[in-house]
Design a protein around this motif. Structure first.
Motif, PDB file in Angstrom:
ATOM      1  N   ASP A 109       0.813  -1.136   0.010  1.00 40.73           N
ATOM      2  CA  ASP A 109       0.012   0.120   0.029  1.00 40.73           C
ATOM      3  C   ASP A 109       0.890   1.231  -0.125  1.00 40.73           C
ATOM      4  O   ASP A 109       0.528   2.337  -0.653  1.00 40.73           O
ATOM      5  N   LEU A 110       2.029   1.272   0.704  1.00 34.22           N
ATOM      6  CA  LEU A 110       2.936   2.195   0.884  1.00 34.22           C
ATOM      7  C   LEU A 110       4.192   1.878   0.460  1.00 34.22           C
ATOM      8  O   LEU A 110       4.813   0.999   1.038  1.00 34.22           O
ATOM      9  N   GLY A 116       1.713   6.021  -2.467  1.00 33.62           N
ATOM     10  CA  GLY A 116       0.748   5.078  -2.389  1.00 33.62           C
ATOM     11  C   GLY A 116       0.685   4.183  -3.580  1.00 33.62           C
ATOM     12  O   GLY A 116       1.014   4.781  -4.829  1.00 33.62           O
ATOM     13  N   LYS A 117       0.350   3.059  -3.549  1.00 33.43           N
ATOM     14  CA  LYS A 117       0.260   2.138  -4.714  1.00 33.43           C
ATOM     15  C   LYS A 117      -0.549   2.656  -5.894  1.00 33.43           C
ATOM     16  O   LYS A 117      -0.341   2.014  -6.998  1.00 33.43           O
ATOM     17  N   ASP A 118      -1.664   3.262  -5.738  1.00 33.54           N
ATOM     18  CA  ASP A 118      -2.497   3.841  -6.688  1.00 33.54           C
ATOM     19  C   ASP A 118      -2.195   5.201  -7.353  1.00 33.54           C
ATOM     20  O   ASP A 118      -2.861   5.734  -7.994  1.00 33.54           O
ATOM     21  N   THR A 119      -1.148   5.566  -6.996  1.00 30.91           N
ATOM     22  CA  THR A 119      -0.506   6.899  -7.503  1.00 30.91           C
ATOM     23  C   THR A 119      -0.495   6.785  -9.034  1.00 30.91           C
ATOM     24  O   THR A 119       0.331   5.936  -9.513  1.00 30.91           O
ATOM     25  N   PRO A 120      -1.144   7.800  -9.630  1.00 33.77           N
ATOM     26  CA  PRO A 120      -0.950   7.738 -11.218  1.00 33.77           C
ATOM     27  C   PRO A 120       0.570   7.956 -11.556  1.00 33.77           C
ATOM     28  O   PRO A 120       1.333   8.704 -11.007  1.00 33.77           O
ATOM     29  N   GLY A 121       0.764   7.269 -12.561  1.00 29.55           N
ATOM     30  CA  GLY A 121       2.320   7.191 -13.131  1.00 29.55           C
ATOM     31  C   GLY A 121       3.391   6.284 -12.297  1.00 29.55           C
ATOM     32  O   GLY A 121       4.524   6.185 -12.477  1.00 29.55           O
ATOM     33  N   VAL A 122       2.791   5.268 -11.241  1.00 33.54           N
ATOM     34  CA  VAL A 122       3.601   4.163 -10.604  1.00 33.54           C
ATOM     35  C   VAL A 122       3.064   2.903 -11.134  1.00 33.54           C
ATOM     36  O   VAL A 122       1.752   2.622 -11.214  1.00 33.54           O
ATOM     37  N   THR A 123       3.833   2.100 -11.702  1.00 35.10           N
ATOM     38  CA  THR A 123       3.724   0.837 -12.376  1.00 35.10           C
ATOM     39  C   THR A 123       4.670  -0.323 -11.807  1.00 35.10           C
ATOM     40  O   THR A 123       5.936  -0.105 -11.963  1.00 35.10           O
ATOM     41  N   ALA A 124       4.216  -1.341 -11.130  1.00 41.02           N
ATOM     42  CA  ALA A 124       4.722  -2.226 -10.726  1.00 41.02           C
ATOM     43  C   ALA A 124       4.647  -3.524 -11.349  1.00 41.02           C
ATOM     44  O   ALA A 124       3.272  -4.134 -11.601  1.00 41.02           O
ATOM     45  N   THR A 125       5.654  -4.450 -11.845  1.00 46.76           N
ATOM     46  CA  THR A 125       5.664  -5.573 -12.535  1.00 46.76           C
ATOM     47  C   THR A 125       6.235  -6.415 -11.601  1.00 46.76           C
ATOM     48  O   THR A 125       7.537  -6.364 -11.197  1.00 46.76           O
ATOM     49  N   LYS A 126       5.792  -7.784 -11.730  1.00 51.11           N
ATOM     50  CA  LYS A 126       6.597  -8.962 -10.927  1.00 51.11           C
ATOM     51  C   LYS A 126       7.704  -9.416 -11.409  1.00 51.11           C
ATOM     52  O   LYS A 126       7.503  -9.526 -12.772  1.00 51.11           O
ATOM     53  N   ILE A 127       8.710  -9.717 -10.687  1.00 49.47           N
ATOM     54  CA  ILE A 127       9.916 -10.154 -11.268  1.00 49.47           C
ATOM     55  C   ILE A 127       9.531 -11.889 -11.392  1.00 49.47           C
ATOM     56  O   ILE A 127       9.633 -12.246 -10.124  1.00 49.47           O
ATOM     57  N   PHE A 159       8.342   4.933 -12.028  1.00 52.06           N
ATOM     58  CA  PHE A 159       7.749   6.212 -11.882  1.00 52.06           C
ATOM     59  C   PHE A 159       7.626   6.940 -13.097  1.00 52.06           C
ATOM     60  O   PHE A 159       8.800   7.360 -13.659  1.00 52.06           O
ATOM     61  N   ALA A 160       6.700   7.406 -13.583  1.00 51.19           N
ATOM     62  CA  ALA A 160       6.620   8.223 -14.725  1.00 51.19           C
ATOM     63  C   ALA A 160       5.924   9.497 -14.455  1.00 51.19           C
ATOM     64  O   ALA A 160       4.586   9.377 -14.366  1.00 51.19           O
ATOM     65  N   VAL A 212       3.774  13.415  -5.940  1.00 54.17           N
ATOM     66  CA  VAL A 212       3.939  13.075  -4.419  1.00 54.17           C
ATOM     67  C   VAL A 212       3.887  14.630  -3.741  1.00 54.17           C
ATOM     68  O   VAL A 212       4.581  15.169  -3.963  1.00 54.17           O
ATOM     69  N   PRO A 213       2.868  14.670  -2.769  1.00 53.11           N
ATOM     70  CA  PRO A 213       2.700  15.829  -1.886  1.00 53.11           C
ATOM     71  C   PRO A 213       3.872  15.923  -1.138  1.00 53.11           C
ATOM     72  O   PRO A 213       4.387  15.055  -0.632  1.00 53.11           O
ATOM     73  N   GLU A 214       4.124  17.443  -0.859  1.00 54.43           N
ATOM     74  CA  GLU A 214       5.270  17.524   0.127  1.00 54.43           C
ATOM     75  C   GLU A 214       5.208  16.947   1.256  1.00 54.43           C
ATOM     76  O   GLU A 214       6.043  16.611   1.985  1.00 54.43           O
ATOM     77  N   ALA A 215       3.912  16.940   1.803  1.00 52.44           N
ATOM     78  CA  ALA A 215       3.471  16.195   3.044  1.00 52.44           C
ATOM     79  C   ALA A 215       3.890  14.756   3.062  1.00 52.44           C
ATOM     80  O   ALA A 215       3.897  14.262   4.259  1.00 52.44           O
ATOM     81  N   ASP A 216       4.086  14.189   1.869  1.00 49.35           N
ATOM     82  CA  ASP A 216       4.364  12.784   2.023  1.00 49.35           C
ATOM     83  C   ASP A 216       5.899  12.611   1.864  1.00 49.35           C
ATOM     84  O   ASP A 216       6.439  11.573   1.641  1.00 49.35           O
ATOM     85  N   ARG A 217       6.729  13.710   1.781  1.00 45.05           N
ATOM     86  CA  ARG A 217       8.096  13.703   1.797  1.00 45.05           C
ATOM     87  C   ARG A 217       8.634  13.662   3.019  1.00 45.05           C
ATOM     88  O   ARG A 217       8.177  14.037   4.082  1.00 45.05           O
ATOM     89  N   LEU A 218       9.451  12.328   3.443  1.00 47.11           N
ATOM     90  CA  LEU A 218      10.047  12.166   4.784  1.00 47.11           C
ATOM     91  C   LEU A 218      10.859  13.273   5.401  1.00 47.11           C
ATOM     92  O   LEU A 218      11.774  13.901   4.744  1.00 47.11           O
ATOM     93  N   GLN A 219      10.180  14.126   6.176  1.00 45.99           N
ATOM     94  CA  GLN A 219      10.957  15.242   6.664  1.00 45.99           C
ATOM     95  C   GLN A 219      12.212  15.269   7.187  1.00 45.99           C
ATOM     96  O   GLN A 219      12.923  16.329   7.119  1.00 45.99           O
ATOM     97  N   ASN A 220      12.414  13.997   7.642  1.00 47.42           N
ATOM     98  CA  ASN A 220      13.975  14.046   8.510  1.00 47.42           C
ATOM     99  C   ASN A 220      14.973  13.427   7.596  1.00 47.42           C
ATOM    100  O   ASN A 220      16.185  13.218   8.094  1.00 47.42           O
ATOM    101  N   ILE A 221      14.787  13.233   6.099  1.00 50.00           N
ATOM    102  CA  ILE A 221      15.629  12.801   5.564  1.00 50.00           C
ATOM    103  C   ILE A 221      16.173  13.745   4.379  1.00 50.00           C
ATOM    104  O   ILE A 221      15.424  14.168   3.593  1.00 50.00           O
ATOM    105  N   ASN A 222      17.278  14.038   4.451  1.00 51.18           N
ATOM    106  CA  ASN A 222      18.104  15.141   3.735  1.00 51.18           C
ATOM    107  C   ASN A 222      19.067  14.728   2.950  1.00 51.18           C
ATOM    108  O   ASN A 222      19.743  15.750   2.262  1.00 51.18           O
TER     109      ASN A 222
END
Length: 394
Positions: free
Chosen positions: A178-179, A198-209, A225-226, A230-240
């Motif tokens: 999901d995340l 999120g897995k349903d975000t437009p532009g995200v495609t996952a294919t099983k290996i 990822f095409a 992603v909202p700024e609110a979903d950026r991990l704020q303590n990763i720089n």
């Protein structure tokens, strides 16, 4: 009086370092895993499919909350407890242990360590309850060990959003998570940032290996990822920077050492049980010198692995463990594990290559554990630099 027979692969009794209550809890977990999870393991591995009913069973066990008591049951456990829990999971099935480790260690660990309080409060409760499953997207199709300096996935800020472009490979849980914690290089400053996508975000495609020979139950994915927004609110704020990412990896690299130990212990257990029950030339093969030699070499490796992971845990708890200690533990234990599973498979003879006897699964799965979280060669160079002061990285 009959001679005592030692069947425990923990030959030096490292479990005695745990409290009585922790050992009792682990015994209950072992029984639950054997009863509820073990029956799912081999059929799923054989079909290379994920048994989704396992998620609910893990959730009932409260598995995801053990390392995060503030989001779980609130019960404080010793720092050794997660390692021994990893042993129990890997003795049941390395694939399902990886599923759990990706979710609880990599994905949740990134959010716990890299997110701010609002993000932890937003995502962690659902992840602890396993209502939402996490994945960790770092490795790329064209880069593995060099991802720190050669990350090709990019993030471009546009107002209150980030636009992600690129590709990731070998992403455990990637087909259904999901995340997804995604690491990308900021086009503006060149630094690595972390995002929860999120897995349903437009532009995200996952294919099983497909076509894996190891950890077949784990649903590894290629993820593209095409222009994924992603909202700024979903950026991990303590990763720089990638240094912040490396802190997560240092913790999980030590976790792989425990995983290797659990896998080796189960291979040894299977081999010992087979040696005392399989008869040739009128007696159990465990009575032959060369079979005992194999078993004792396995046990010696396991005992040495135990000493290293327990001491690494102590150093980590004291704040004295660096990347070099974690690297040595990962390189050493996975190499010794590889020897153990090979000797175990050898002991089984022809029966060692069929799933019915289970050792074949551990023999194959060991190859993946040996390779991920940094190859033996890369971890060797990390340690080599720390003891010589000279970098041998190409």
């Amino acid at each position: 009086m009959p001679k005592k027979i030692s069947t425990d692969p923990d030959f030096f009794g490292y479990a005695e370092l745990l409290s009585d209550s922790e050992r009792a809890e682990l015994a209950e977990i072992r029984d639950y895993l054997q009863r509820e999870i073990a029956p799912l393991a081999n059929p799923a591995w054989d079909k290379a499919e994920f048994p989704f009913e396992a998620i609910e069973k893990f959730a009932k066990l409260g598995l995801a909350g053990y390392q995060y008591p503030e989001h779980g049951d609130g019960k404080e456990r010793s720092s050794l407890f997660p390692g021994f829990l990893s042993i129990e999971l890997n003795r049941i099935d390395p694939s399902l242990a990886v599923f759990s480790g990706v979710h609880t260690g990599l994905a949740m660990g990134s959010i716990q360590g890299g997110g701010d309080q609002e993000q932890r409060d937003r995502w962690m409760p659902d992840m602890v309850a396993m209502r939402k499953i996490g994945a960790f997207a770092l490795t790329e199709p064209e880069g593995g060990s060099d991802v720190a300096g050669g990350m090709r996935t990019t993030a471009r800020r546009e107002g209150d959003e980030w636009v992600l472009n690129g590709a990731k490979r070998w992403i455990g849980n990637g087909t259904f998570a999901d995340l997804i914690v995604v690491w990308a290089r900021d086009e503006a400053d060149g630094q690595v940032k972390g995002f929860v996508v999120g897995k349903d975000t437009p532009g995200v495609t996952a294919t099983k290996i497909e076509g894996k020979i190891a950890l077949r139950t784990v649903q590894n994915a290629d993820i593209v990822f095409a222009d994924a927004r992603v909202p700024e609110a979903d950026r991990l704020q303590n990763i720089n920077s990638f240094r912040d990412t490396a802190k997560v990896l240092a913790r999980t690299r030590g976790g792989v050492a425990w995983q290797a130990l659990g896998l080796a212990m189960r291979a040894y257990e299977l081999a010992r049980e087979y040696a005392v029950s399989r008869e040739q030339f009128g007696k159990p093969i465990g009575g032959f010198q060369m079979i005992q030699d194999l078993l004792v070499k396995m046990l010696g490796n396991i005992t040495a692995m135990f000493g290293m992971v327990v001491r690494l845990n102590q150093l980590t708890e004291q704040g004295q463990a660096g990347a070099e200690q974690a690297a040595l533990a990962k390189a050493f234990t996975t190499t010794r594990m590889r020897e153990v599973v090979a000797w175990a498979r050898e002991l089984f003879g022809g029966n060692g290559i069929v799933l019915d006897y289970e050792v074949a699964k551990f023999f194959a799965d060991a190859e993946a554990v040996y390779s991920f979280e940094g190859s033996r060669e890369m971890n060797t160079l990390i340690v080599g630099k720390s003891i010589t002061g000279l970098s041998a990285f190409a």
